[in-house]
Design a protein around this motif. Structure first.
Motif, short mmCIF file in Angstrom:
data_model
loop_
_atom_site.label_atom_id
_atom_site.label_comp_id
_atom_site.label_asym_id
_atom_site.label_seq_id
_atom_site.Cartn_x
_atom_site.Cartn_y
_atom_site.Cartn_z
N GLN A 1 0.79 -1.24 0.00
CA GLN A 1 0.00 0.00 0.00
C GLN A 1 0.82 1.29 0.00
N SER B 1 -2.95 7.85 -1.54
CA SER B 1 -4.03 7.20 -0.79
C SER B 1 -5.09 6.73 -1.77
N ARG B 2 -5.68 5.58 -1.48
CA ARG B 2 -6.69 5.01 -2.37
C ARG B 2 -8.09 5.42 -1.92
N SER B 3 -8.88 5.88 -2.89
CA SER B 3 -10.29 6.17 -2.63
C SER B 3 -11.04 6.26 -3.94
N ALA C 1 -9.35 5.14 -7.35
CA ALA C 1 -8.15 5.85 -7.80
C ALA C 1 -7.18 6.00 -6.63
N TRP C 2 -5.93 6.31 -6.96
CA TRP C 2 -4.92 6.66 -5.96
C TRP C 2 -4.61 8.15 -6.13
N ARG C 3 -4.61 8.89 -5.01
CA ARG C 3 -4.43 10.35 -5.07
C ARG C 3 -3.39 10.80 -4.04
N SER D 1 -4.03 12.43 -9.49
CA SER D 1 -4.91 11.26 -9.36
C SER D 1 -4.59 10.24 -10.44
N ASP E 1 -6.09 6.58 -11.89
CA ASP E 1 -7.20 5.64 -11.87
C ASP E 1 -6.71 4.20 -11.81
N ILE E 2 -7.47 3.37 -11.13
CA ILE E 2 -7.21 1.93 -11.10
C ILE E 2 -7.92 1.32 -12.31
N ILE F 1 -2.49 -0.28 -11.66
CA ILE F 1 -2.43 1.17 -11.71
C ILE F 1 -1.21 1.59 -12.53
N SER G 1 -0.16 -5.62 -5.32
CA SER G 1 -0.36 -4.40 -6.06
C SER G 1 0.41 -4.54 -7.37
#
Length: 288
Positions: free
Chosen positions: A7, A19-21, A24-26, A32, A34-35, A41, A151
């Protein structure tokens, strides 16, 4: 056994934690990533690419996948898994999972073998990175057949999208080592494990495709900056390939495909069987 995706990713543009939300990871600066629907990613910015489609092609990835899944390099995978798991087992008192990055993971074979070899008592956090989007796509698709174990990231060894000092182990399998980056992302006492071709590796195949063989380089290797040598193991055995398709796959997954002349490639293509030597060094370096 507990195996989870790694992570501690970092933004490839500014190095800040990701951070993932919401798919996406930002990072805190608003970048940003996108997954993809396949679960990987892409953290390889355009400015870090040397070509439009860097790394192994789709055909090369498919050849490697067929060859490795046939078990031809199983002894290498076993040696790598033993080495990593020995370090992980020595760290069982730690509350954190043992984290491992395969830098140049291809289609993920060696990480899958590592996960299969892990004991129930171990907790691993895994990440596979490759500059080839086709390799990472193939790895993610394989992983999607079960609960995601790793990952999977499109990225460059020259600019690892990993937070500093967060990894216990880095694998570099026949790849392109960048010692400064490996030293940055490893914890003190972490392990860099390199697999490199030995002097007799694929000698019989090379004798077919080249007019003469170059003199072998010295096996003495200086420790990269920030590391001291921990151990070295040689894995050597005879490999018999009984079909021309297997020989073609082996050639396609090596640099020899491009280094050989058209005549050399034609001689290899005419082979129906091949007995060749697998000879590699498994070298472990400790981060100091």
């Amino acid at each position: 056994m507990s195996i989870t995706p790694f992570q501690a990713l970092a933004c490839p543009l500014d190095g800040k934690p990701l951070s993932r939300s919401d798919g996406a990871w930002r990072c805190s600066d608003g970048h940003s990533f996108d997954i993809a629907k396949q679960g990987y990613i892409n953290l390889l910015p355009v400015q870090q690419k040397r070509s439009h489609d860097p790394g192994d092609s789709k055909a090369m990835v498919a050849a490697r996948q067929r060859f490795l899944e046939a078990g031809h390099y199983q002894p290498i995978a076993d040696a790598v898994s033993r080495a990593v798991l020995n370090h992980a087992e020595a760290q069982t008192l730690s509350s954190e999972p043992f984290s491992c990055l395969d830098a140049g993971c291809g289609e993920g074979y060696y990480l899958r073998q590592l996960a299969d070899a892990a004991t129930n008592a171990l907790s691993l956090s895994l990440m596979g990175l490759d500059i080839s989007k086709w390799a990472v796509l193939a790895a993610a698709k394989q992983d999607a057949k079960q609960s995601p174990l790793s990952s999977w990231v499109v990225g460059s060894n020259a600019h690892l999208p990993v937070q500093t000092g967060t990894l216990d182990s880095v694998l570099c399998m026949f790849g392109f080592p960048v010692a400064s980056e490996f030293a940055r992302v490893l914890k003190t006492g972490g392990v860099l494990l390199q697999v490199e071709a030995g002097p007799d590796h694929l000698r019989e195949l090379r004798e077919v495709i080249y007019p003469t063989l170059k003199p072998e380089r010295s096996s003495e290797v200086e420790a990269p900056g920030g590391f001291t040598q921990h151990s070295s193991e040689r894995v050597s055995y005879s490999l018999t390939l009984k079909r021309s398709e297997e020989i073609a796959d082996l050639l396609a997954m090596t640099p020899h495909l491009y280094r050989a002349s058209a005549e050399g490639r034609a001689r290899a293509a005419a082979l129906e069987t091949l007995v060749t030597t697998v000879d590699v060094r498994v070298v472990q370096w400790l981060r100091v």
